[in-house]
Write an enzyme that holds these catalytic residues in place. Structure first.
Site: not given
Ligand code: TGC
Ligand code: FAD
Length: 403
Positions: A402, A258, A148-150, A382, A108, A262, A156
């Protein structure tokens, strides 16, 4: 991990999975939705189930499946057909992710990244020229993409990213590193988010072969072993400005991607849960202890009854989310709730299903331990379980935990 050419011998074990629909949710689906489910389920039974235990065990990525995923329309199901997508609605997209993850979360992931994290930003934020060039190639699997975001120090909290570009005439000079990137070692292109000199986040399409760009593999994963993960390293990479996604600036860009991914994961995780439940239910009727099937014991029935209850709740949540998404009304916070609930639900079910299988549950004779280990990643990527909780908390209180 190494990349395989598909030479692993197919297992003779039959995939006996049957769909479970306790509340008749099928009545809410269209013929197109059901056809999509049947087609993907048949493909998973034929192409994924016979090989996935072995690939996962060896920590090899079945890259030969990229072509098949393209053929069944798993790349960009809801991207318009004029760009090579499937032109389907959001529920069809969810169902496809569910059936793929029923096979394996890593499979997936191959589809989520390509469709939601690479095709979607190019479709949403790209120029017409970029869309016409990249999208059909991505839809057909000719190009593999990654996102590429992380970064090593910004997971996070992607808003802290330090990957950056400096303006140099017709090009940008890109420096920095991304971490944990699904598919990066095998990708032809990477959608990369970086900060410009004004401090704004921009999106770039970085191509394999650009000087100074490497994508080393990350080894040693106990989870998502059939998926390939790597880094993206940029050392003075010259990226032409025509590779910038012109219609987006700011963190909102990657966060919108995302949301799309998600949403797919909320549906996908149900597939893993359904497969664990299906296997546990069948095993509970076949495995005899103390002179009767273990499914006849109250404690086993409690586990199974709770599983089907949680799956049914998740199915209803996802269906409603899908109808909202079709109307363009699903909010990011609603998507967060579904991702968090459904992935956690699937992980709890995988652990319970593992118990029902007893010792056999830790082997690759059954899919449950593999799903369980995969779901540890799905709970984290995600947006982690706790980050999604805080998104819900912020949405209902109006107070940001946050910052
Ligand atoms: P914040 O100030 O809240 O937001 C900035 C702007 O973005 C808007 N926004 C969103 N828009 C669409 N979808 C969402 N989910 C959105 N979340 C926020 C927001 O309204 C704002 O817009 P504007 O117009 O005011 O500029 O931003 P923040 O820096 O405070 O971030 C908040 C937080 C912690 C929720 C965010 O950083 C977050 O979601 N962190 C988690 C990071 C994450 O999910 N990383 C994933 C990396 S990719 C991955 O994992 C791929 S796995 C792939 C796979 O193999 O399936
Ligand atoms: P951290 O952010 O360091 O978090 C560590 C712990 O701290 C977590 O439990 C978290 O919940 C907690 N934490 C952090 N901040 C807070 C807070 N404010 N309050 C309370 N708790 C908090 N990323 C991409 O960009 N592209 C990809 O294709 C992608 N693929 C991935 C594939 C795999 C197999 C994995 C494992 C990860 C992938 N990621 C990708 C990255 C993924 O999105 C991150 O691992 C995830 O967002 C968490 O970041 P981190 O691992 O740095 O953990």
């Amino acid at each position: 991990m190494s990349i395989s050419n598909g030479t692993i011998k197919k297992s003779q074990r039959e995939d006996r999975y049957q769909h479970h629909d306790y509340y008749g949710i099928d009545d809410l689906l269209s013929e197109e939705h059901k056809l999509a489910r049947e087609a993907v389920q048949a493909w998973v039974k034929q192409e994924v189930s016979p090989i996935i235990e072995e690939y996962s065990h060896r920590a090899e990525c079945p890259t030969h499946l990229f072509k098949g995923l393209a053929e069944i329309g798993a790349f960009g199901p809801s991207i318009p057909t004029e760009y090579g997508g499937g032109g389907m609605d959001e529920i069809a997209y969810g169902i496809i992710m569910q059936e793929l993850e029923r096979g394996d979360s890593g499979i997936r992931s191959m589809a989520s990244v390509q469709g939601s994290l690479v095709m979607y930003p190019i479709y949403k934020f790209g120029s017409e020229e970029q869309k016409r060039y990249y999208l059909p190639k991505l839809a057909s699997g000719e190009f593999i993409g990654c996102f590429g975001l992380t970064e090593p120090d910004h997971g996070s909290n992607p808003s802290g990213m330090i990957t950056n570009v400096v303006d140099d005439g017709d090009s940008y000079i890109l420096n920095g590193a991304k971490m944990w990137i699904t598919n990066s070692p095998v990708a032809d292109i990477a959608v990369v988010w970086a900060r410009n000199e004004a401090g704004e986040i921009i999106g770039l399409i970085v191509e394999k072969g650009m000087k100074g760009f490497t994508a080393p593999e990350i080894h040693g994963k106990w989870s998502l072993r059939a998926s390939i993960t790597g880094e993206l390293v940029f050392q003075d990479v010259r990226v032409p400005k025509k590779n910038q996604l012109p219609n987006i600036k700011g963190l909102k860009g990657p966060l919108m991607c995302l949301s799309k991914a998600r949403y797919g994961i909320a549906w996908g995780a149900m597939g893993a849960a359904l497969d664990c439940y299906d296997s546990a239910l069948r095993y509970s009727k076949e495995r005899v202890q103390f002179g009767r099937p273990i499914g006849g014991f109250q404690l086993t029935q409690k586990k199974l009854a709770e599983m089907v209850t949680e799956i049914t709740k998740a199915q209803l949540l996802s269906w409603r989310l899908g109808t909202l998404a079709n109307q363009g009304k699903a909010t990011p916070a609603q998507i967060s709730m579904a991702k968090r609930n459904n992935v956690n639900m699937a992980l709890v079910i995988a652990r319970e299903a593992r118990q029902i299988h007893g010792g056999m549950g830790i082997t690759n004779e059954y899919p449950v331990m593999r799903h369980m280990l995969n779901l540890e990643t799905v709970l984290t990527y995600e947006g982690t379980h706790d980050i999604h909780l805080l998104i819900t908390g912020m949405d209902i209180t109006g107070l940001n935990a946050f910052t």
